[in-house]
Design an enzyme around this catalytic site. Structure first.
Site, PDB file in Angstrom:
ATOM      1  N   HIS A  21       5.312   1.385  14.897  1.00 46.42           N
ATOM      2  CA  HIS A  21       4.214   0.658  14.821  1.00 46.42           C
ATOM      3  C   HIS A  21       3.752   0.406  16.315  1.00 46.42           C
ATOM      4  O   HIS A  21       4.663   0.165  17.264  1.00 46.42           O
ATOM      5  CB  HIS A  21       4.467  -0.667  14.408  1.00 46.42           C
ATOM      6  N   LEU A  32       0.722  -1.223   0.065  1.00 42.95           N
ATOM      7  CA  LEU A  32      -0.082   0.132   0.107  1.00 42.95           C
ATOM      8  C   LEU A  32       0.858   1.325   0.165  1.00 42.95           C
ATOM      9  O   LEU A  32       0.384   2.242  -0.406  1.00 42.95           O
ATOM     10  CB  LEU A  32      -0.894  -0.022   1.227  1.00 42.95           C
ATOM     11  N   GLU A  60       1.456   6.439   7.096  1.00 42.55           N
ATOM     12  CA  GLU A  60       2.658   6.506   6.716  1.00 42.55           C
ATOM     13  C   GLU A  60       3.448   7.834   7.113  1.00 42.55           C
ATOM     14  O   GLU A  60       4.505   8.058   7.297  1.00 42.55           O
ATOM     15  CB  GLU A  60       2.957   6.537   5.063  1.00 42.55           C
ATOM     16  N   THR A  94      -3.917   5.142   4.533  1.00 40.54           N
ATOM     17  CA  THR A  94      -2.743   4.770   4.382  1.00 40.54           C
ATOM     18  C   THR A  94      -1.629   5.848   4.585  1.00 40.54           C
ATOM     19  O   THR A  94      -0.609   5.739   4.927  1.00 40.54           O
ATOM     20  CB  THR A  94      -2.529   3.980   2.856  1.00 40.54           C
ATOM     21  N   ALA A 114       0.681  -7.625  21.252  1.00 40.14           N
ATOM     22  CA  ALA A 114       1.544  -8.775  20.809  1.00 40.14           C
ATOM     23  C   ALA A 114       1.782  -8.675  19.510  1.00 40.14           C
ATOM     24  O   ALA A 114       2.964  -9.115  18.974  1.00 40.14           O
ATOM     25  CB  ALA A 114       0.766 -10.119  21.127  1.00 40.14           C
TER      26      ALA A 114
END
Length: 803
Positions: free
Chosen positions: A278, A212, A269, A265, A297
């Site tokens: 993340h 993406l 980004e 997206t 996790a």
């Protein structure tokens, strides 16, 4: 950088980390398949940090970033911090293949505007939009994005913020791989990243058609703890798949594909581009360096609200997860603090808010400004200067105290410093309206006359041999995953230009044939121009006998090697590692730190398919190999042997380079002087060469030749010097050579200078006991020469002086 990926017609979003490609399995397979990273930002960042050493380390960046975050938090607690809204100018490079505007890849202006509107809604937490949330930790980032109105030459942009590029006619490409994007498209189309936030909208090639998008992580600044060089300006920005750029709810954009058709997206980004990791920290219950995001996790899929992991409910609505577009709506206060800190400590980001390219053009004299990629360099090092002047200058006048050249009219010159000290730099920028006042930075560049030779390592921690999780063998050695190679990344932040050797510590070494093994282990040096600063082209290899490694492990010492030549580094990052072969009974494994003791992401592995990736991404391991690079700005003596395993007396050619004069030590040498000698060892022997005549980092090198059991082959008999007569000696160069023995056959007469260079070689047929010859060295420079006569297996030498 980060990427998103399509599976069975669906796309996935990729997150912040330093540039890594990610693949996403189909949703229905998630329960049975291990989660796979879908963002290429981390992968690409790693590759860029290798390709551009000036970007510095992620750990150094994180340290300074956390320091600034703490400062911001203190100001917030005291009520003394009032955030201003920061505005970042954007240029969208729409890469098409000749389609009409508004068709296919050549997306419409309305689609671009819909995307920017969505981006602002998300970053401003705008009420009444999908970007709003009522989470108590939700934050208005107070960053906005505007479409640029002025192009790099100062002209007005017809379609505000849009640069249309025909990839088919300009580059012969309709679709784009990551390698082509970063290697061809970006460097040829980027706008000054100090003034524009570059976004490329592309059609990914089949090899990357599940992506993406991806982003480039912020590079570093001149603040303490950070490299003063930004680097990778030609690739800075974000790349988005054209089917996921825009917002299907804000217009009729038939190319957009659900569930990644609501513009998130780009939001994800841009989070990476502004320093966010993340939310799961790219590891099982990992750390994203943000206090108010729950630990989780792994990545989320779809919209798994209520998902529980790592002892708490996950924030699947966070833009830095992998959920579907419709699920996203949260940046937290902690993420805001981190992004705002990046806007202060990352110079390229900070300069954007002063670009003033979203309004109308104003004709005025420039205000000169600049920065250097390196503020500290080694003697003989280079510095690239970047012009930051405002109001679109058209000419530049630089003055460099202590530099070569001492002046320049280039916009972004490169200067070499060949003398130590601290030096001033001055810039005057001009345009049609006039010239700026001189902008002077006193004692700006520091040139160091120390550390011209150095040992560099990333290892700092507890020496460990890691077993392969979930399999057999070793992480940094042969294993059940059939790892083909492992490497350690070196950022080369001081821009050393060569490497003469390395030290690698092995924790495991086994050989099927034991101490008599003739197996070898290949140590390899790669440049760091592979994807995401991964290993690229091979710069040098060195075959190390496994027998040597066995001895070193048994004696609890590292294995030291000298390369056959001074490996050219060109001031750029590089990798050192080992290639792994799978021979029954043969095993080696490098030592590493314990997991979690190194956060630099410097350890890499090549899987059975030949694909490189960092341990952190592929195995969730944060370690560094115990490898040391021996680098320098000066040459070193290098040594190569034609063979490493021989029969007794078998000849081995030894070649030395890196100096002008060489002397040798070892058994049965044809000479003790010169750049090339012949050794005929009758037992395992180490041969050492010592160089002189030049300023060297390392003056000695050693080669160990292993002798196999067997019958001794012919070894030349060294006759006493008295067997050879040279008269007169000293002489003006005309002298008589007399040699007497019972041998018959071809006689070779050679003369070498003190540097070991052969200056004369003649052959004769010896048919009698006696041999006499007049030797004429009168055309040679005055000095010491070595005369050698060889007949069959007999050799005799004599020194002669020419005055």
């Amino acid at each position: 950088m980060l990427k998103r990926i399509l599976f069975s017609g669906a796309l996935l979003v990729c997150g912040f980390y330093s540039g890594s490609a990610q693949q996403i399995p189909a949703w229905q397979q998630l329960a049975s398949q291990p989660a796979r990273e879908q963002c290429a930002t981390m992968q690409m960042d790693s590759a860029l940090r290798a390709k551009y050493p000036e970007m510095g380390s992620r750990a150094a960046f994180e340290k300074t970033l956390q320091e600034r975050i703490e400062q911001i938090k203190k100001l917030e607690r005291t009520g003394r911090l009032a955030d201003v809204v920061l505005t970042i100018p954007v240029v969208v490079h729409v890469v098409h293949a000749g389609e009409a505007v508004g068709t296919g890849r050549n997306i419409s202006e309305a689609q671009v505007k819909a995307q920017l509107e969505t981006l602002n809604e998300d970053f401003r937490r705008k009420p009444g939009t999908r970007g709003f949330n009522d989470n108590p930790n939700g934050a208005d980032i107070e960053i906005e994005f505007c479409l640029a109105a002025i192009n790099p030459t100062g002209g007005t942009i017809t379609e505000r913020g849009i640069d249309r590029i025909n990839g088919a006619s300009n580059f012969g490409k309709s679709t784009w791989s990551k390698a082509d994007i970063d290697g061809v498209l970006k460097p040829n189309t980027f706008w000054d990243p100090e003034k524009y936030f570059n976004i490329w909208v592309v059609d990914f090639a089949a090899s990357d058609d599940r992506l993406l998008g991806y982003a480039q992580f912020p590079s570093q600044s001149t603040l303490p703890g950070l490299s003063p060089n930004s680097g990778a300006g030609s690739t800075d920005g974000v790349v988005i798949r054209y089917q996921s750029f825009g917002n299907a709810e804000k217009g009729n954009f038939p190319v957009m594909q659900a569930p990644y058709n609501l513009g998130r997206t780009l939001t994800h980004e841009v989070g990476h581009w502004l320093g966010l990791i993340h939310i799961w920290g790219d590891a099982n219950c990992g750390n994203d360096f943000v206090d108010d995001t729950p630990t989780q996790a792994s990545e989320s899929r779809g919209c798994q609200k209520g998902r529980v992991s790592c002892g708490g409910t996950n924030m699947v609505e966070n833009y830095m997860d992998y959920s579907d577009d419709a699920c996203f709506n949260i940046f937290t206060r902690g993420q805001k603090t981190r992004m705002r800190a990046v806007m202060e400590v990352a110079l390229r980001r900070a300069n954007l808010v002063n670009a003033n390219v979203c309004g109308t053009s104003v004709v005025a004299r420039p205000t000169a400004n600049f920065r250097a990629e390196n503020l500290r360099v080694l003697l003989g090092g280079q510095v690239r200067f970047t012009d930051l002047s405002t109001n679109f200058p058209t000419s530049w006048t630089w003055t460099f105290e202590g530099g070569t050249p001492s002046s320049s009219t280039e916009q972004n010159p490169v200067v070499t410093y060949n003398q130590p000290g601290k030096f001033r730099v001055t810039l005057v920028a001009s345009n049609a309206a006039g010239s700026s006042a001189p902008f002077v930075r006193e004692q700006y560049i520091e040139v160091l006359n120390v550390g011209l030779c150095a040992d560099q390592t990333n290892f700092s921690g507890t020496r460990t041999v890691l077993r392969q999780p979930g399999g057999t063998g070793y992480v940094a050695g042969q294993n059940s995953r059939k790892t083909k190679a492992v490497s350690e990344f070196f950022d080369n932040s001081l821009s050393y230009n060569n490497m003469h050797g390395a030290s690698l510590r092995f924790g495991v070494a086994k050989a099927a044939k034991g101490a008599e093994t003739e197996s070898i282990v290949t140590v390899t040096v790669w440049n760091a121009r592979g994807f995401q600063n991964g290993p690229g082209a091979v710069l040098e290899t060195k075959e190390v006998p496994l027998r040597t490694i066995l001895e070193d492990v048994a004696n609890n010492r590292a294995t030291s090697i000298v390369f056959d030549r001074n490996v050219p580094l060109s001031g750029l990052p590089f990798h050192i590692g080992i290639e792994l072969t799978y021979v029954a009974g043969d095993t080696v494994a490098l030592t590493t730190t314990r997991d979690g003791e190194s956060l630099l992401g410097t350890s890499w592995e090549q899987n059975a398919n030949g694909e490189w990736e960092r341990y952190r991404v592929r195995q969730g391991l944060n370690v560094a190999h115990e490898i040391t690079a021996r680098v320098g700005m000066k040459p070193s003596v290098q040594l190569t042997a034609s063979k490493q395993f021989v029969l007794p007396g078998e000849p081995v050619t030894l070649n030395a380079r890196g100096a002008s004069i060489f002397s040798w030590a070892g058994q049965n040498l044809s000479s003790t002087l010169g750049g090339q000698v012949i050794a005929r060892p009758t037992q395992t022997t180490s041969y050492t060469v010592t160089g002189s005549g030049l300023d060297l980092c390392n003056a000695t090198a050693t080669a160990r030749i292993y002798v196999q059991p067997g019958t001794i082959t012919g070894v030349p008999t060294a006759l006493p010097d008295e067997a050879l007569t040279v008269s007169p000696n000293p002489s003006d160069g005309l002298t008589a050579v007399s040699f007497r023995n019972t041998s018959r056959g071809i006689l070779t007469l050679s003369v070498r200078n003190v540097a070991g260079v052969e200056v004369l070689k003649q052959q004769y047929q010896k048919t009698d006991d006696g041999f006499e010859k007049t030797l004429d060295l009168r055309t040679m420079p005055s000095g010491l020469y070595n005369i050698e006569i060889r007949v069959g297996e007999q050799v005799v030498r004599k020194k002669v002086v020419k005055y």
